[in-house]
Design a protein around this motif. Structure first.
Motif, PDB file in Angstrom:
ATOM      1  N   LEU A  10       0.805  -1.274   0.459  1.00  0.00           N
ATOM      2  CA  LEU A  10      -0.019   0.007   0.266  1.00  0.00           C
ATOM      3  C   LEU A  10       0.826   1.484  -0.397  1.00  0.00           C
ATOM      4  CD1 LEU A  10      -2.408  -1.548   2.726  1.00  0.00           C
ATOM      5  CD2 LEU A  10      -3.330  -1.151   0.218  1.00  0.00           C
ATOM      6  N   THR A  11       1.061   2.266  -0.820  1.00  0.00           N
ATOM      7  CA  THR A  11       1.216   3.552  -1.021  1.00  0.00           C
ATOM      8  C   THR A  11       1.038   4.131  -0.707  1.00  0.00           C
ATOM      9  OG1 THR A  11       0.163   4.056  -2.749  1.00  0.00           O
ATOM     10  CG2 THR A  11       1.585   2.536  -3.396  1.00  0.00           C
ATOM     11  N   HIS A  12       1.170   5.750   0.006  1.00  0.00           N
ATOM     12  CA  HIS A  12       0.970   6.926   0.888  1.00  0.00           C
ATOM     13  C   HIS A  12       0.107   7.535  -0.558  1.00  0.00           C
ATOM     14  CE1 HIS A  12       4.640   7.750   3.103  1.00  0.00           C
ATOM     15  NE2 HIS A  12       5.002   6.834   1.857  1.00  0.00           N
ATOM     16  N   ARG A  13      -0.455   7.308  -1.610  1.00  0.00           N
ATOM     17  CA  ARG A  13      -1.174   7.838  -2.194  1.00  0.00           C
ATOM     18  C   ARG A  13      -2.621   7.234  -1.965  1.00  0.00           C
ATOM     19  NH1 ARG A  13      -3.660   6.681  -7.802  1.00  0.00           N
ATOM     20  NH2 ARG A  13      -4.809   8.270  -8.242  1.00  0.00           N
ATOM     21  N   ASN A  14      -2.092   5.496  -2.117  1.00  0.00           N
ATOM     22  CA  ASN A  14      -3.272   4.884  -1.323  1.00  0.00           C
ATOM     23  C   ASN A  14      -3.924   4.616  -0.427  1.00  0.00           C
ATOM     24  OD1 ASN A  14      -1.882   1.260  -2.429  1.00  0.00           O
ATOM     25  ND2 ASN A  14      -3.231   2.994  -3.346  1.00  0.00           N
ATOM     26  N   PHE A  15      -3.316   5.549   0.591  1.00  0.00           N
ATOM     27  CA  PHE A  15      -4.043   5.917   2.255  1.00  0.00           C
ATOM     28  C   PHE A  15      -4.774   7.103   1.867  1.00  0.00           C
ATOM     29  CE2 PHE A  15      -1.048   2.446   3.923  1.00  0.00           C
ATOM     30  CZ  PHE A  15      -2.349   1.693   4.165  1.00  0.00           C
TER      31      PHE A  15
END
Length: 632
Positions: A178-183
């Motif tokens: 999970l990426t920073h953008r996902n969260f």
């Protein structure tokens, strides 16, 4: 933007505002930002570099949040581990992630030490106690010598932030990347549609290692600037008391939490400050939804998500129509489709696999290119869950395509449990399935075939499981069988094994009472014994059954307190019984035929061993299909 830069920006703006309330200590945003910066510098000094993984294996605590933000600030990737994991799971996840460090609590250190010699990449083990054994570093001790001068963020939006392990098709857990953008895309949308803001006070009893707690509550604190009242674990009475005392405005939970809140006897709790109650991680029984509304005067907001989607996919509206049993339409920016086995989109009302796409969907599974390719097809992420859309675009979850078991909101993959039980020297074969349960959603049940000439008890196999598995994965029910039904290719016929029997759902506490007892005394006895029904006897012979509901309705209808009413006049007859080994569908048909709601249960010797309630059948099968025979 990155999660750590958003957090630091919020901390600069709300430096002296309380971020976490923990027991008798308040942590401001400024303090958490300072401590996490120092922790980041300490990790860098220990050799943790950009993109390296750090496992967090501890209960809810301020140190969990400090460690998480510190890991991100040094360019690392957080790997949260369920505190119930033991040797089998810990060894796999720490090694599979290639973790450079492990941060753990004093209570959990012993379990890390059990696998230390097997860890291949770990450079440092950090414990949150003041003292530590040789070779282990105390959490606050390693901060000494490092200042809190801000660190420029090392992370881009598409960089990994968290690897969260979820069960996989091989039986071993696989890590969702999970990426920073996902969260940030997910919590940004939730903040908008749920109207989360810095004026909120969120009571957090969810585990921080879970995507629900970390991805929504903790990242929401960083994004919105609200205060989190942090509990180490869920306790219904304490939750209700703290909501009243602290005037909390938001509570997020799983269905089992809401069921336990409903079970709280006191009616004096003031929850009027709470504007938002959300539920996820497992299906919410419609009956519990309605009872919660009846008791507390509020509607729970149901939503749907998963680890791989950081986590929310759909949500009932904060303002607007909430449909009990539905998890709402997709949140803004996220698309869903209901697909058949050939990948074609199905129309409203038809059941198929739920597929998702959007900025919240993970990159893939860590070091699992085959599983990643299988999960992504035709531009969609395939969830493995089955559902249907109504004409308004609201999603209803109807089951799971995979053989995953969800017990109290935790995912359990049967093969992993089977492999552990297979290790027991007396076991020849084993098959693990999930069976419906009115409180936990599902229970893990193991069918065990012993080797020829061997004898074993349930207790010894259960103890073996507890030594090797997290508590939620340990089967609640064991059944010794002569053989496991299989297909010609050797695959276990889990559908046959998963048929629920009467003994799986019955109430095992059987109480009896003489027919000459007054209804008033019977009601008092039920209350003291904490049972909902009694077998009525004439001497030693069972002749009927009476429930508290019978007493309340029938006695009140004749204008009596029940002191002058004998049980003979209000009990249900004839006494219809059912065998403990009978399929639950057959029991439901018997109830329908005789117009009864409770059945005494007999064993093979004709002894009464339990009582089966229609309510428990309803709760266990809420949202599931059960074929009830019309004749037998």
């Amino acid at each position: 933007m990155s999660i750590d830069s958003i957090f630091s920006k919020t901390a600069n703006r709300l430096n002296s505002k309380v971020a976490l309330k923990w027991k008798d200590r308040d942590y401001t945003f400024g303090e958490l930002d300072s401590l996490s910066t120092r922790f980041a510098k300490a990790l860098s000094a220990l050799g943790v570099g950009k993109g390296e993984r750090v496992c967090i294996f501890m209960q809810n605590s301020p140190e969990f949040a400090i460690a998480h933000f510190g890991i991100l600030k040094c360019g690392g990737v957080t790997v949260p581990l369920n505190v119930m994991y033991r040797k089998h799971e810990l060894r796999h996840m720490i090694n599979d992630s290639g973790a450079a460090a492990v941060v753990t609590s004093e209570a959990n250190l012993q379990f890390v030490q059990e696998v230390m010699k097997d860890l291949k990449t770990v450079k440092a083990i950090i414990v949150t106690s003041e003292r530590a054994p040789e070779g282990i570093r105390p959490f606050y001790k390693i901060l000494e010598g490092f200042d809190d001068t801000p660190i420029p963020s090392m992370n881009a939006e598409e960089d990994l932030a968290v690897i969260c392990y979820t069960s996989g098709t091989t039986g071993l857990s696989k890590g969702a990347m999970l990426t920073h953008r996902n969260f940030l895309s997910n919590i940004g949308t939730l903040a908008s549609i749920w109207e989360l803001n810095e004026g909120d006070k969120v009571l957090m009893a969810l585990p921080m290692f879970h995507i629900h707690g970390l991805g929504i509550v903790i990242h929401g604190m960083a994004y919105c600037g609200y205060t989190v009242l942090l509990h180490e674990r869920f306790d219904a009475a304490k939750v209700l008391e703290d909501i009243r005392r602290e005037r909390c405005t938001v509570f997020m939970g799983v269905p089992t939490m809401y069921i336990k809140l409903l079970e709280e006897k006191s009616t004096s709790h003031d929850v009027s400050s709470v504007r938002l109650w959300t539920v996820g991680s497992a299906p919410m029984p419609v009956e519990a939804f309605n009872k919660f509304k009846e008791k507390f005067g509020v509607e729970i907001l149901e939503r749907y998500g998963m680890t791989e989607t950081a986590p929310v996919i759909t949500s009932n509206p904060y303002r607007g129509l909430r449909k009990p049993g539905s998890v709402g339409p997709p949140i803004p920016g996220v698309e869903i489709a209901i697909l058949d086995d050939d990948g074609r989109t199905l129309p409203p009302g038809e059941v198929g696999e739920i597929a998702v796409r959007g900025p919240n969907v993970m990159k893939g599974y860590w070091n699992r290119p085959v599983e990643t390719e299988e999960a992504f097809s035709g531009g969609w992420f395939h969830t493995g869950d089955l559902g249907k859309l109504d004409e308004d675009g609201y999603l209803t979850i109807v089951g799971r395509k995979k053989e995953m078991i969800i017990a109290s909101g935790f995912k359990v993959f049967p093969r992993e449990v089977e492999e552990v039980i297979h290790q027991y020297p007396k076991v020849k074969e084993v098959a693990v399935v999930g069976i419906p349960d009115p409180v936990r959603g599902e229970n893990v049940k193991a069918f065990v075939v012993l080797k020829d000439g061997e004898n074993a008890t349930v207790e010894e196999i259960e103890e073996h499981c507890r030594r090797n598995l997290a508590a939620f994965k340990v089967p609640r029910i064991f059944e010794f069988v002569e053989a496991i039904p299989r297909t010609a290719s050797g695959k276990a016929l889990n559908r046959m094994l998963a048929k629920v029997k009467v003994k799986d759902l019955m109430e095992k506490s059987v109480k009896s009472i003489d027919r000459r007892t007054s209804a008033y005394e019977a009601a008092k006895y039920m209350k003291d014994a904490n049972v909902g029904s009694l077998i009525v006897t004439d001497g030693e012979v069972p002749i009927g059954i009476v429930t508290l509901r019978d007493i309340l309705y029938k006695v009140i209808s004749i204008g009596s307190l029940g002191k002058d009413v004998s049980l003979s006049s209000i009990m249900s007859t004839p006494l219809v019984t059912v065998d403990a080994e009978e399929d639950i569908a057959k029991a439901a048909a018997i109830m329908r035929q005789w117009g009864v709601w409770r059945l005494p249960v007999k064993n093979g010797n004709g002894q009464l061993v339990g009582v089966l309630s229609g309510t428990d059948i309803f709760r266990a099968f809420a949202g599931r299909k059960m074929e009830v025979p019309t004749s037998f």
